[in-house]
Design a protein around this motif. Sequence first.
Motif, PDB file in Angstrom:
ATOM      1  N   TRP A  13       0.878  -1.173   0.000  1.00 15.02           N
ATOM      2  CA  TRP A  13       0.000   0.000   0.000  1.00 15.02           C
ATOM      3  C   TRP A  13       0.908   1.212   0.000  1.00 15.02           C
ATOM      4  CZ3 TRP A  13      -2.929   2.082   4.830  1.00 15.02           C
ATOM      5  CH2 TRP A  13      -3.750   3.151   4.452  1.00 15.02           C
ATOM      6  N   GLU A  14       0.939   1.888  -1.100  1.00 15.33           N
ATOM      7  CA  GLU A  14       1.771   3.084  -1.249  1.00 15.33           C
ATOM      8  C   GLU A  14       0.884   4.304  -1.093  1.00 15.33           C
ATOM      9  OE1 GLU A  14       4.745   5.337  -1.251  1.00 15.33           O
ATOM     10  OE2 GLU A  14       5.199   3.241  -1.686  1.00 15.33           O
ATOM     11  N   THR A  15       1.145   5.088  -0.067  1.00 17.78           N
ATOM     12  CA  THR A  15       0.349   6.291   0.143  1.00 17.78           C
ATOM     13  C   THR A  15       0.862   7.371  -0.803  1.00 17.78           C
ATOM     14  OG1 THR A  15       1.805   7.017   1.930  1.00 17.78           O
ATOM     15  CG2 THR A  15      -0.114   5.721   2.553  1.00 17.78           C
ATOM     16  N   LEU A  16      -0.035   7.931  -1.562  1.00 18.30           N
ATOM     17  CA  LEU A  16       0.330   8.967  -2.524  1.00 18.30           C
ATOM     18  C   LEU A  16      -0.008  10.342  -1.971  1.00 18.30           C
ATOM     19  CD1 LEU A  16      -1.038   7.283  -5.762  1.00 18.30           C
ATOM     20  CD2 LEU A  16       1.309   7.300  -4.923  1.00 18.30           C
ATOM     21  N   ASN A  17       0.761  11.323  -2.394  1.00 24.38           N
ATOM     22  CA  ASN A  17       0.548  12.712  -1.992  1.00 24.38           C
ATOM     23  C   ASN A  17       0.591  12.893  -0.479  1.00 24.38           C
ATOM     24  OD1 ASN A  17       0.225  13.462  -4.709  1.00 24.38           O
ATOM     25  ND2 ASN A  17      -1.925  12.873  -4.623  1.00 24.38           N
ATOM     26  N   THR A  18       1.372  12.055   0.195  1.00 25.84           N
ATOM     27  CA  THR A  18       1.566  12.197   1.634  1.00 25.84           C
ATOM     28  C   THR A  18       3.048  12.002   1.934  1.00 25.84           C
ATOM     29  OG1 THR A  18       1.345   9.862   2.187  1.00 25.84           O
ATOM     30  CG2 THR A  18      -0.698  11.136   2.086  1.00 25.84           C
ATOM     31  N   SER A  19       3.437  12.376   3.112  1.00 23.73           N
ATOM     32  CA  SER A  19       4.828  12.164   3.520  1.00 23.73           C
ATOM     33  C   SER A  19       4.889  11.054   4.560  1.00 23.73           C
ATOM     34  CB  SER A  19       5.410  13.464   4.072  1.00 23.73           C
ATOM     35  OG  SER A  19       4.637  13.902   5.158  1.00 23.73           O
ATOM     36  N   GLU A  20       4.165   9.994   4.337  1.00 23.88           N
ATOM     37  CA  GLU A  20       4.056   8.934   5.329  1.00 23.88           C
ATOM     38  C   GLU A  20       5.021   7.792   5.046  1.00 23.88           C
ATOM     39  OE1 GLU A  20       0.042   7.721   5.850  1.00 23.88           O
ATOM     40  OE2 GLU A  20      -0.671   9.760   5.850  1.00 23.88           O
ATOM     41  N   ALA A  21       4.502   6.707   4.469  1.00 20.59           N
ATOM     42  CA  ALA A  21       5.313   5.506   4.340  1.00 20.59           C
ATOM     43  C   ALA A  21       4.731   4.573   3.291  1.00 20.59           C
ATOM     44  CB  ALA A  21       5.383   4.789   5.684  1.00 20.59           C
ATOM     45  N   THR A  22       5.501   3.551   3.012  1.00 26.47           N
ATOM     46  CA  THR A  22       5.064   2.437   2.191  1.00 26.47           C
ATOM     47  C   THR A  22       4.741   1.308   3.160  1.00 26.47           C
ATOM     48  OG1 THR A  22       6.552   3.108   0.409  1.00 26.47           O
ATOM     49  CG2 THR A  22       5.753   0.842   0.359  1.00 26.47           C
ATOM     50  N   TYR A  23       3.563   0.731   3.047  1.00 23.85           N
ATOM     51  CA  TYR A  23       3.115  -0.329   3.949  1.00 23.85           C
ATOM     52  C   TYR A  23       3.168  -1.652   3.198  1.00 23.85           C
ATOM     53  CZ  TYR A  23       1.534   3.613   6.656  1.00 23.85           C
ATOM     54  OH  TYR A  23       1.485   4.787   7.367  1.00 23.85           O
ATOM     55  N   ILE A  24       3.772  -2.673   3.819  1.00 23.42           N
ATOM     56  CA  ILE A  24       3.995  -3.950   3.145  1.00 23.42           C
ATOM     57  C   ILE A  24       3.559  -5.088   4.056  1.00 23.42           C
ATOM     58  CG2 ILE A  24       5.712  -5.444   2.050  1.00 23.42           C
ATOM     59  CD1 ILE A  24       7.460  -2.860   1.812  1.00 23.42           C
ATOM     60  N   TRP A  25       2.760  -5.993   3.498  1.00 24.37           N
ATOM     61  CA  TRP A  25       2.364  -7.215   4.192  1.00 24.37           C
ATOM     62  C   TRP A  25       2.921  -8.395   3.415  1.00 24.37           C
ATOM     63  CZ3 TRP A  25      -0.743  -3.008   3.610  1.00 24.37           C
ATOM     64  CH2 TRP A  25      -1.288  -2.456   4.766  1.00 24.37           C
ATOM     65  N   HIS A  26       3.486  -9.357   4.133  1.00 21.95           N
ATOM     66  CA  HIS A  26       4.056 -10.552   3.517  1.00 21.95           C
ATOM     67  C   HIS A  26       3.027 -11.676   3.587  1.00 21.95           C
ATOM     68  CE1 HIS A  26       7.742  -8.311   3.850  1.00 21.95           C
ATOM     69  NE2 HIS A  26       7.574  -8.225   5.151  1.00 21.95           N
ATOM     70  N   ALA A  27       2.954 -12.455   2.519  1.00 28.08           N
ATOM     71  CA  ALA A  27       1.998 -13.558   2.462  1.00 28.08           C
ATOM     72  C   ALA A  27       2.678 -14.786   1.863  1.00 28.08           C
ATOM     73  CB  ALA A  27       0.795 -13.172   1.602  1.00 28.08           C
ATOM     74  N   GLU A  28       2.127 -15.935   2.186  1.00 28.57           N
ATOM     75  CA  GLU A  28       2.618 -17.181   1.603  1.00 28.57           C
ATOM     76  C   GLU A  28       2.422 -17.157   0.089  1.00 28.57           C
ATOM     77  OE1 GLU A  28       1.189 -20.835   3.363  1.00 28.57           O
ATOM     78  OE2 GLU A  28       0.630 -19.713   5.152  1.00 28.57           O
ATOM     79  N   LYS A  29       3.299 -17.853  -0.611  1.00 25.75           N
ATOM     80  CA  LYS A  29       3.158 -17.956  -2.060  1.00 25.75           C
ATOM     81  C   LYS A  29       2.206 -19.112  -2.384  1.00 25.75           C
ATOM     82  CE  LYS A  29       6.701 -17.209  -4.764  1.00 25.75           C
ATOM     83  NZ  LYS A  29       8.040 -17.245  -5.388  1.00 25.75           N
ATOM     84  N   ASP A  30       0.968 -18.941  -1.968  1.00 28.26           N
ATOM     85  CA  ASP A  30      -0.081 -19.941  -2.179  1.00 28.26           C
ATOM     86  C   ASP A  30      -1.227 -19.229  -2.889  1.00 28.26           C
ATOM     87  OD1 ASP A  30      -2.315 -21.611  -1.994  1.00 28.26           O
ATOM     88  OD2 ASP A  30      -1.712 -22.392  -0.034  1.00 28.26           O
TER      89      ASP A  30
END
Length: 90
Positions: A13-30
Amino acid sequence: FLIEGTHHCHFIWETLNTSEATYIWHAEKDKQKLPITFRKIEEIINQTRVQGKTAYISSNEDKFRRIYHDYSDINEGFVKWKGELENVLT
């Protein structure tokens, strides 16, 4: 968006037009579990829009990472962000 890494899939989840962060969730390759994981992440994103991100970020979920956006130096900020992102996407 979704990126397939060497060992996991990563929902980003990349927040656009903000000075926040990139949010990343890891999931199984299933491939059968990915739609379920996606729905859970959608719920999390919707909750954070209502309740704010602080409560979720404080939860320390194991399969979650956040990469801060540092705009103090545009060129170096991007290089740092890209390096951190590449380290996370395995």
